[in-house]
Design a protein around this motif. Structure first.
Motif, short mmCIF file in Angstrom:
data_model
loop_
_atom_site.label_atom_id
_atom_site.label_comp_id
_atom_site.label_asym_id
_atom_site.label_seq_id
_atom_site.Cartn_x
_atom_site.Cartn_y
_atom_site.Cartn_z
N ILE A 19 15.77 17.41 10.31
CA ILE A 19 15.28 18.68 9.72
C ILE A 19 14.90 19.45 11.06
O ILE A 19 13.63 18.97 11.74
CB ILE A 19 14.25 18.74 8.71
CG1 ILE A 19 14.70 17.81 7.51
CG2 ILE A 19 13.54 20.01 8.43
CD1 ILE A 19 14.13 16.29 7.53
N LEU A 20 15.32 20.46 11.49
CA LEU A 20 15.00 21.49 12.64
C LEU A 20 14.03 22.49 12.02
O LEU A 20 14.90 23.30 11.31
CB LEU A 20 16.43 22.13 13.23
CG LEU A 20 17.14 21.11 13.90
CD1 LEU A 20 18.41 21.59 14.56
CD2 LEU A 20 16.50 20.02 15.04
N GLY A 21 13.01 22.52 12.54
CA GLY A 21 11.99 23.68 12.28
C GLY A 21 11.24 22.95 11.03
O GLY A 21 10.88 23.74 9.94
N ALA A 22 11.03 21.77 11.02
CA ALA A 22 10.04 21.01 9.81
C ALA A 22 8.83 21.11 9.89
O ALA A 22 8.19 20.68 9.06
CB ALA A 22 10.51 19.41 10.09
N GLY A 23 8.09 21.92 10.82
CA GLY A 23 6.74 22.19 10.67
C GLY A 23 6.21 23.34 10.10
O GLY A 23 5.13 23.61 9.82
N ARG A 67 7.45 21.95 17.03
CA ARG A 67 6.45 21.86 17.73
C ARG A 67 5.37 21.45 17.28
O ARG A 67 4.35 20.73 17.82
CB ARG A 67 5.98 23.38 18.34
CG ARG A 67 7.04 24.16 18.92
CD ARG A 67 6.72 25.52 19.24
NE ARG A 67 6.63 26.30 18.08
CZ ARG A 67 6.15 27.59 17.93
NH1 ARG A 67 5.42 28.13 19.01
NH2 ARG A 67 6.13 28.22 16.67
N PHE A 68 5.12 21.41 15.98
CA PHE A 68 4.05 20.56 15.15
C PHE A 68 2.59 20.87 15.75
O PHE A 68 1.89 20.34 16.09
CB PHE A 68 4.04 19.06 15.43
CG PHE A 68 5.49 18.38 14.81
CD1 PHE A 68 5.56 18.63 13.16
CD2 PHE A 68 6.32 17.79 15.46
CE1 PHE A 68 6.60 17.98 12.78
CE2 PHE A 68 7.36 17.26 14.69
CZ PHE A 68 7.56 17.46 13.38
N VAL A 121 0.16 19.13 9.11
CA VAL A 121 1.42 19.01 8.97
C VAL A 121 1.93 17.37 9.48
O VAL A 121 2.42 16.55 9.07
CB VAL A 121 2.30 19.99 9.40
CG1 VAL A 121 3.96 19.60 9.59
CG2 VAL A 121 2.14 21.19 8.58
N LYS A 122 1.28 17.44 10.99
CA LYS A 122 1.37 16.32 11.72
C LYS A 122 0.82 14.95 11.03
O LYS A 122 1.74 13.99 10.93
CB LYS A 122 0.77 16.48 13.16
CG LYS A 122 1.35 15.52 14.23
CD LYS A 122 1.21 15.93 15.41
CE LYS A 122 1.53 15.04 16.55
NZ LYS A 122 1.33 15.42 17.93
N SER A 171 8.68 16.11 18.79
CA SER A 171 8.03 17.42 19.16
C SER A 171 8.74 18.14 20.13
O SER A 171 9.21 17.75 21.23
CB SER A 171 6.56 17.20 20.00
OG SER A 171 6.14 18.37 19.88
N ALA A 172 9.27 19.45 19.68
CA ALA A 172 10.30 19.95 20.72
C ALA A 172 10.13 21.68 20.42
O ALA A 172 9.98 22.07 19.15
CB ALA A 172 11.72 19.54 20.36
N ASP A 173 10.24 22.59 21.39
CA ASP A 173 10.32 23.84 21.24
C ASP A 173 11.68 24.24 21.39
O ASP A 173 12.32 24.06 22.34
CB ASP A 173 9.42 24.66 22.13
CG ASP A 173 9.36 26.12 22.04
OD1 ASP A 173 10.07 26.64 21.44
OD2 ASP A 173 8.49 26.81 22.51
N LEU A 174 12.31 24.55 20.43
CA LEU A 174 13.67 24.94 20.16
C LEU A 174 14.28 25.94 21.19
O LEU A 174 15.28 26.19 21.73
CB LEU A 174 14.44 25.17 18.91
CG LEU A 174 14.07 24.11 17.96
CD1 LEU A 174 14.62 24.19 16.57
CD2 LEU A 174 14.52 22.74 18.43
#
Length: 338
Positions: free
Chosen positions: A31-35, A64-65, A70-71, A83-86
């Protein structure tokens, strides 16, 4: 009466239909953008569906969480997180390739004055995702804002209605769709486009927006006289099950509740339950952003939670001091300014 734990449990209890479909979905799910608003409970719903089906899949949540709540929710339920900034160079290329992608990343609010950021998120990132995951099945979250406003008695725009986006958010959302469609036509990527308006989770949504205005003695605008909405648990189930319908010919689906819901009627019901007076401003228009959900209900059945139940729950949530995500829908916006 209401707690975060109870709400999250309701939102992530898989139906028997989802459990059976999960057995048919081959491969892991990312899931991309799961936060965001829907991603955390969608991730947990997918995991619980796998457990109920007696199968093992990696459910990978990417974000990015920035929200510690959420985390913690995902961590407490052993959801795998990356954890990633797309938007960062190389971030997408570093992600593991999986067979199934649910693409929820996007930007809407704060567009005005920062249009370039909205276009970067909604148009640039999809091109990199499409290239990296061209061999995956992809469900792409989009919005009913790409459609024109339609007559309030029309039954709503269908998947065949030609897009007429108003404002840079809606334009960039259509751009996101077109970029993924390019991938489907160029690489044969199996794609399903998920056009949503609006999900209700009690911590945000059209019903929360109306109730909050009532509680704060703010008048309710009638300029957009009606809307559609759907329980977020049902909306998330559709997103996961839609993986089985992804196709290189591009499968499009409106996701919302089947009813056209009156703003004034809903506000009066909420005010009564909240023990408050309500006032209104603006003239009712003859058009609104409405989606026709008949294709969705034919494929996946009617939503499990009715609008009357959602109104009851929303009032109870507010009166019990339930938390807000602080993310208004701006459902009343008619000029595309977000």
């Amino acid at each position: 009466m209401w707690t975060e734990e109870r709400l999250d449990t309701l939102l992530t209890n898989p139906s028997s239909a989802l459990i059976e479909d999960m057995k048919k979905i081959t491969g892991d799910i990312m899931i991309l953008g799961a936060g965001g608003k829907m991603g955390p409970t969608l991730s947990l719903l997918a995991k619980r569906a796998c457990e109920s089906a007696g199968i093992t899949k990696r459910i990978i949540a990417v974000s990015r969480f920035s929200d510690p709540i959420v985390k913690k929710l995902l961590s407490d339920h052993q959801i795998e997180m990356i954890s990633a900034d797309l938007l960062e160079p190389g971030a997408i290329a570093s992600l593991p390739k999986v067979e199934n992608i649910i693409y929820m990343a996007g930007k809407k609010f704060g567009t005005n004055g920062n249009e370039y950021q909205t276009w970067a998120m909604n148009a640039t990132v999809p091109s990199h995702v499409m290239e990296h995951f061209k061999d995956s099945r992809i469900v792409v979250f989009s919005t009913g804002n790409i459609y024109p406003k339609v007559a309030i008695y029309s039954g709503g725009a269908t998947e065949e209605t030609h897009p007429e986006p108003v404002g840079e958010y809606a334009m960039s959302s259509l751009s996101r769709e077109r970029i993924f469609e390019y991938g489907a036509n160029t690489y044969g990527t199996k794609l399903a486009i998920y056009r949503l308006n609006y999900a209700v989770d009690l911590r945000y949504g059209v019903l929360y927006d109306i109730a909050e205005n009532i509680m704060n003695d703010r008048p309710i605008s009638l300029e957009s006289p009606c809307f559609n909405c759907i329980w977020q648990g049902d909306a998330n189930e559709v997103a996961i099950r839609l993986l089985l319908h992804a196709d290189s010919s591009v499968f499009r689906l409106n996701v919302t509740g089947p009813e056209t819901i009156g703003v004034k009627e809903t506000a009066l019901k909420l005010a009564k339950k909240l023990g408050k007076e309500v006032s209104f401003v603006g003239e009712e228009s003859s058009t609104a952003y409405l989606n026709n959900a008949s294709k969705m209900t034919e494929l996946f059945g009617y939503p499990t939670v009715s609008i009357n139940t959602l109104i009851d729950w929303q009032a109870e949530w507010i009166l019990s001091g339930g938390r807000s995500l602080g993310k208004p829908t701006h459902f009343e916006e008619r000029k595309g300014n977000f």
